[in-house]
Design a protein around this motif. Structure first.
Motif, PDB file in Angstrom:
ATOM      1  N   LEU A 253      -0.500  -8.883 -12.810  1.00 32.43           N
ATOM      2  CA  LEU A 253      -1.877  -8.387 -12.348  1.00 32.43           C
ATOM      3  C   LEU A 253      -1.492  -8.594 -10.769  1.00 32.43           C
ATOM      4  CD1 LEU A 253      -5.056  -7.772 -12.224  1.00 32.43           C
ATOM      5  CD2 LEU A 253      -5.306 -10.322 -12.336  1.00 32.43           C
ATOM      6  N   ILE A 254      -2.069  -7.388 -10.129  1.00 34.95           N
ATOM      7  CA  ILE A 254      -1.945  -7.250  -8.524  1.00 34.95           C
ATOM      8  C   ILE A 254      -3.513  -7.109  -8.312  1.00 34.95           C
ATOM      9  CG2 ILE A 254      -1.518  -5.759  -6.577  1.00 34.95           C
ATOM     10  CD1 ILE A 254       0.582  -4.833  -8.291  1.00 34.95           C
ATOM     11  N   GLN A 255      -4.164  -8.399  -8.064  1.00 39.35           N
ATOM     12  CA  GLN A 255      -5.523  -8.547  -8.039  1.00 39.35           C
ATOM     13  C   GLN A 255      -6.016  -8.042  -6.274  1.00 39.35           C
ATOM     14  OE1 GLN A 255      -7.140 -12.229  -9.101  1.00 39.35           O
ATOM     15  NE2 GLN A 255      -9.173 -11.963  -8.268  1.00 39.35           N
ATOM     16  N   ALA A 256      -6.582  -6.947  -6.360  1.00 35.06           N
ATOM     17  CA  ALA A 256      -7.073  -6.153  -5.269  1.00 35.06           C
ATOM     18  C   ALA A 256      -8.032  -5.050  -5.592  1.00 35.06           C
ATOM     19  CB  ALA A 256      -5.735  -5.414  -4.623  1.00 35.06           C
ATOM     20  N   ASP A 257      -8.732  -4.814  -4.612  1.00 37.38           N
ATOM     21  CA  ASP A 257      -9.715  -3.657  -4.651  1.00 37.38           C
ATOM     22  C   ASP A 257      -9.093  -2.130  -4.213  1.00 37.38           C
ATOM     23  OD1 ASP A 257     -11.520  -1.626  -4.431  1.00 37.38           O
ATOM     24  OD2 ASP A 257     -12.980  -2.978  -3.413  1.00 37.38           O
ATOM     25  N   ILE A 258      -8.911  -1.501  -5.142  1.00 36.58           N
ATOM     26  CA  ILE A 258      -8.013  -0.339  -4.830  1.00 36.58           C
ATOM     27  C   ILE A 258      -8.603   0.285  -3.500  1.00 36.58           C
ATOM     28  CG2 ILE A 258      -9.292   1.339  -6.368  1.00 36.58           C
ATOM     29  CD1 ILE A 258      -5.678   1.462  -5.502  1.00 36.58           C
ATOM     30  N   ASN A 259      -9.966   0.381  -3.377  1.00 31.26           N
ATOM     31  CA  ASN A 259     -10.546   1.019  -2.212  1.00 31.26           C
ATOM     32  C   ASN A 259     -10.147   0.089  -0.821  1.00 31.26           C
ATOM     33  OD1 ASN A 259     -12.017   2.744  -3.624  1.00 31.26           O
ATOM     34  ND2 ASN A 259     -13.196   1.163  -4.248  1.00 31.26           N
ATOM     35  N   ASN A 260      -9.430  -0.881  -0.862  1.00 35.28           N
ATOM     36  CA  ASN A 260      -8.922  -1.594   0.260  1.00 35.28           C
ATOM     37  C   ASN A 260      -7.458  -0.919   0.295  1.00 35.28           C
ATOM     38  OD1 ASN A 260      -8.029  -3.193   2.369  1.00 35.28           O
ATOM     39  ND2 ASN A 260      -9.304  -4.911   1.736  1.00 35.28           N
ATOM     40  N   GLU A 261      -7.291  -0.032   1.037  1.00 36.12           N
ATOM     41  CA  GLU A 261      -5.852   0.714   1.143  1.00 36.12           C
ATOM     42  C   GLU A 261      -5.093  -0.034   2.051  1.00 36.12           C
ATOM     43  OE1 GLU A 261      -4.093   4.762   2.463  1.00 36.12           O
ATOM     44  OE2 GLU A 261      -6.478   4.862   2.206  1.00 36.12           O
ATOM     45  N   GLU A 262      -5.321  -0.815   2.871  1.00 38.50           N
ATOM     46  CA  GLU A 262      -4.263  -1.433   3.484  1.00 38.50           C
ATOM     47  C   GLU A 262      -3.831  -2.858   2.695  1.00 38.50           C
ATOM     48  OE1 GLU A 262      -2.794  -0.342   6.336  1.00 38.50           O
ATOM     49  OE2 GLU A 262      -3.943   1.294   5.780  1.00 38.50           O
ATOM     50  N   ASP A 263      -4.745  -3.439   1.952  1.00 40.61           N
ATOM     51  CA  ASP A 263      -4.434  -4.443   1.367  1.00 40.61           C
ATOM     52  C   ASP A 263      -3.344  -4.062   0.306  1.00 40.61           C
ATOM     53  OD1 ASP A 263      -4.612  -7.282   0.344  1.00 40.61           O
ATOM     54  OD2 ASP A 263      -6.036  -6.510  -1.108  1.00 40.61           O
ATOM     55  N   VAL A 264      -3.958  -3.008  -0.529  1.00 38.67           N
ATOM     56  CA  VAL A 264      -2.984  -2.460  -1.743  1.00 38.67           C
ATOM     57  C   VAL A 264      -1.868  -2.304  -1.247  1.00 38.67           C
ATOM     58  CG1 VAL A 264      -2.765  -0.692  -3.400  1.00 38.67           C
ATOM     59  CG2 VAL A 264      -5.016  -1.817  -3.245  1.00 38.67           C
ATOM     60  N   ARG A 265      -1.425  -1.365  -0.191  1.00 41.67           N
ATOM     61  CA  ARG A 265      -0.292  -1.067   0.578  1.00 41.67           C
ATOM     62  C   ARG A 265       0.478  -2.304   0.811  1.00 41.67           C
ATOM     63  NH1 ARG A 265      -1.950   2.113   4.310  1.00 41.67           N
ATOM     64  NH2 ARG A 265      -1.385   4.058   3.137  1.00 41.67           N
ATOM     65  N   GLU A 266       0.071  -3.241   1.211  1.00 39.17           N
ATOM     66  CA  GLU A 266       0.858  -4.483   1.517  1.00 39.17           C
ATOM     67  C   GLU A 266       1.162  -5.269   0.245  1.00 39.17           C
ATOM     68  OE1 GLU A 266       0.006  -8.886   3.301  1.00 39.17           O
ATOM     69  OE2 GLU A 266      -1.410  -7.195   4.193  1.00 39.17           O
ATOM     70  N   LYS A 267       0.510  -5.177  -0.791  1.00 41.77           N
ATOM     71  CA  LYS A 267       0.567  -5.951  -1.811  1.00 41.77           C
ATOM     72  C   LYS A 267       1.788  -5.018  -2.824  1.00 41.77           C
ATOM     73  CE  LYS A 267      -3.476  -8.805  -2.385  1.00 41.77           C
ATOM     74  NZ  LYS A 267      -4.736  -9.014  -3.168  1.00 41.77           N
ATOM     75  N   ILE A 268       1.953  -3.637  -2.525  1.00 46.41           N
ATOM     76  CA  ILE A 268       2.910  -2.898  -3.374  1.00 46.41           C
ATOM     77  C   ILE A 268       4.205  -2.769  -2.675  1.00 46.41           C
ATOM     78  CG2 ILE A 268       1.163  -2.113  -4.953  1.00 46.41           C
ATOM     79  CD1 ILE A 268       1.250   0.595  -3.480  1.00 46.41           C
ATOM     80  N   SER A 269       4.097  -3.217  -1.396  1.00 48.05           N
ATOM     81  CA  SER A 269       5.371  -2.904  -0.438  1.00 48.05           C
ATOM     82  C   SER A 269       6.634  -3.367  -1.148  1.00 48.05           C
ATOM     83  CB  SER A 269       4.944  -3.636   0.839  1.00 48.05           C
ATOM     84  OG  SER A 269       6.025  -3.636   1.591  1.00 48.05           O
ATOM     85  N   GLY A 270       7.336  -2.358  -1.012  1.00 43.22           N
ATOM     86  CA  GLY A 270       8.913  -2.730  -1.706  1.00 43.22           C
ATOM     87  C   GLY A 270       8.794  -2.457  -3.300  1.00 43.22           C
ATOM     88  N   MET A 271       7.803  -2.030  -3.700  1.00 41.55           N
ATOM     89  CA  MET A 271       7.787  -1.729  -5.134  1.00 41.55           C
ATOM     90  C   MET A 271       7.631  -0.228  -5.641  1.00 41.55           C
ATOM     91  SD  MET A 271       4.791  -4.644  -6.114  1.00 41.55           S
ATOM     92  CE  MET A 271       4.965  -4.304  -7.976  1.00 41.55           C
ATOM     93  N   LYS A 272       8.387   0.116  -6.408  1.00 35.46           N
ATOM     94  CA  LYS A 272       8.319   1.352  -7.124  1.00 35.46           C
ATOM     95  C   LYS A 272       8.140   1.450  -8.646  1.00 35.46           C
ATOM     96  CE  LYS A 272      11.336   3.882  -3.782  1.00 35.46           C
ATOM     97  NZ  LYS A 272      12.351   4.873  -3.265  1.00 35.46           N
ATOM     98  N   PHE A 273       7.666   2.671  -9.019  1.00 35.95           N
ATOM     99  CA  PHE A 273       7.123   2.575 -10.534  1.00 35.95           C
ATOM    100  C   PHE A 273       7.715   3.853 -11.101  1.00 35.95           C
ATOM    101  CE2 PHE A 273       3.803   0.246  -8.185  1.00 35.95           C
ATOM    102  CZ  PHE A 273       3.943  -0.921  -8.639  1.00 35.95           C
ATOM    103  N   ASP A 274       7.812   3.781 -12.442  1.00 37.05           N
ATOM    104  CA  ASP A 274       8.196   4.954 -13.119  1.00 37.05           C
ATOM    105  C   ASP A 274       6.981   5.964 -13.482  1.00 37.05           C
ATOM    106  OD1 ASP A 274      11.035   4.538 -13.764  1.00 37.05           O
ATOM    107  OD2 ASP A 274      10.191   2.991 -14.688  1.00 37.05           O
ATOM    108  N   VAL A 275       5.756   5.089 -13.573  1.00 36.25           N
ATOM    109  CA  VAL A 275       4.365   5.843 -13.997  1.00 36.25           C
ATOM    110  C   VAL A 275       3.454   5.200 -13.217  1.00 36.25           C
ATOM    111  CG1 VAL A 275       2.855   6.409 -15.801  1.00 36.25           C
ATOM    112  CG2 VAL A 275       5.311   6.425 -16.344  1.00 36.25           C
ATOM    113  N   VAL A 276       2.537   5.770 -12.584  1.00 32.21           N
ATOM    114  CA  VAL A 276       1.371   5.415 -11.953  1.00 32.21           C
ATOM    115  C   VAL A 276       0.043   6.157 -12.589  1.00 32.21           C
ATOM    116  CG1 VAL A 276      -0.308   5.157  -9.973  1.00 32.21           C
ATOM    117  CG2 VAL A 276       2.329   4.638  -9.701  1.00 32.21           C
ATOM    118  N   CYS A 277      -0.862   5.177 -13.200  1.00 29.73           N
ATOM    119  CA  CYS A 277      -2.003   6.180 -13.750  1.00 29.73           C
ATOM    120  C   CYS A 277      -3.204   5.572 -13.180  1.00 29.73           C
ATOM    121  CB  CYS A 277      -2.112   5.743 -15.307  1.00 29.73           C
ATOM    122  SG  CYS A 277      -0.760   5.693 -16.321  1.00 29.73           S
ATOM    123  N   ASP A 278      -4.236   6.553 -12.698  1.00 32.90           N
ATOM    124  CA  ASP A 278      -5.489   5.858 -11.941  1.00 32.90           C
ATOM    125  C   ASP A 278      -6.625   6.259 -12.946  1.00 32.90           C
ATOM    126  OD1 ASP A 278      -7.659   5.314 -10.436  1.00 32.90           O
ATOM    127  OD2 ASP A 278      -7.023   6.256  -8.626  1.00 32.90           O
TER     128      ASP A 278
END
Length: 342
Positions: free
Chosen positions: A45-70
């Protein structure tokens, strides 16, 4: 495979999260953590509000994914945010659109992915269309690896799927059935519709993960079982072990007679007969099929709702509105009969 789901605990996405774990994939969820009880074991769990773009960017920094689903993007600006966050970070971005985006009123009751998109009756659907167009432009011009999925009426164990209900969900209609009161059904109940159990939906959806035939493509995911609304309501009544007392009201009357969004949800969606051709999905995901009939799936849903008080959210305003609509139409009948015999 490393999968990120934005949302992950909703009507559709909960089953998808569970199926993703079952397949042995590494699952990450971005959500606010309000429904941790619905998280499958093993999820990150990456606990964050997706609408807080800067917070999410920081929390996924350095991460890559095969699939992203919104699962919670409803307007173009939210997809623009997703593009900024995940460009270069995923091999596949799956956007959940809607089958309500298909042309209304339909020119053919058989629906395929090639059916024209246009819905002048529902802003929700027009926003989904705009989102699709935005992402496909990115795919054509920049190679952004998008896959678009169009669900129709998908249900899980927490809410009984209906055609006519108020703003607080379906419980008030279920309560009317249990109390022996008449229940409003739009039209005469004979239009065709498709209900899809979220567990079946998850098979088709997860089957698109990393699928080379899915990039730059659109897939509708629905069940193959076609029902009339009369059949749907009767199966719900059977699961409740009560006698259904249907009261038929024209969809246009319902749209004009209340504050509920029936112009969109009925005229722009559920009042139209539709049959979905899932051939394209089955070619890409051969294991997809309808394995849970509606009469089976709805028993599970009814049992869950009746045993979980938090699902029983009352809506007295809608209940009163139903009574007023029915009484007004009964008065109209009496007035017409009086004039006929005068």
């Amino acid at each position: 495979m490393k999968v990120l789901i934005i949302g992950g605990t909703g009507t559709i996405s909960t089953a998808i999260s569970q199926k993703t774990i079952e397949k042995g994939y590494e699952l990450y969820l971005i959500n606010r953590g309000n429904q941790k009880d619905r998280l499958p074991e093993g999820v990150h769990l990456i606990q964050a509000d997706i609408n807080n773009e800067e917070d999410v960017r920081e929390k996924i920094s350095g991460m890559k994914f095969d699939v992203v689903c919104d699962f919670i993007a409803f307007v173009k600006s939210q997809l623009e945010r997703d593009y900024r966050l995940f460009k270069g970070k995923t091999k596949q971005f799956i956007y959940i659109s809607s089958a309500s985006a298909y042309h209304k009123l339909p020119s053919d009751y058989i629906i395929t992915e090639g059916t024209t998109l246009a819905n002048p009756f529902w802003e929700y659907s027009r926003n989904k269309i705009e989102g699709e167009e935005y992402l496909m432009k990115l795919y054509r011009e920049e190679g952004f690896p998008v896959t678009i999925v169009r669900p129709s009426h998908t249900y899980c164990e927490k809410s009984v799927p209906l055609g006519v209900h108020g703003n607080n969900g379906s419980w008030q209609v279920i309560k009317r059935m249990l109390e022996g009161k008449p229940v409003i059904i739009h039209g005469d109940g004979t239009s065709l519709w498709t209900m899809t159990d979220s567990r079946d939906f998850a098979v088709g959806f997860v089957g698109l993960f990393g699928n080379p035939h899915a990039i730059g493509e659109v897939f509708q995911i629905t069940g193959d079982e076609t029902l009339t609304w009369n059949q749907i309501y009767r199966k719900i009544a059977d699961a409740l072990d009560v006698t259904l007392k249907p009261y038929y009201v024209a969809s246009k009357f319902l749209a004009d007679a209340g504050d509920y969004d029936f112009m969109g949800s009925l005229i722009g969606d559920k009042s139209n007969s539709v049959v979905f051709d899932n051939s394209k999905l089955k070619r890409a995901v051969p294991e997809f099929k309808t394995s849970i009939r509606f009469d089976e799936g709805i028993k599970r849903t009814v049992k869950y709702v009746l045993s979980h008080p938090e699902c029983q959210v009352e809506d007295p305003e809608f209940d009163e509105w139903c009574d007023r609509v029915i009484e007004a139409l009964e008065q109209a009948k009496r007035a017409v009969r009086k004039n006929e015999t005068a």
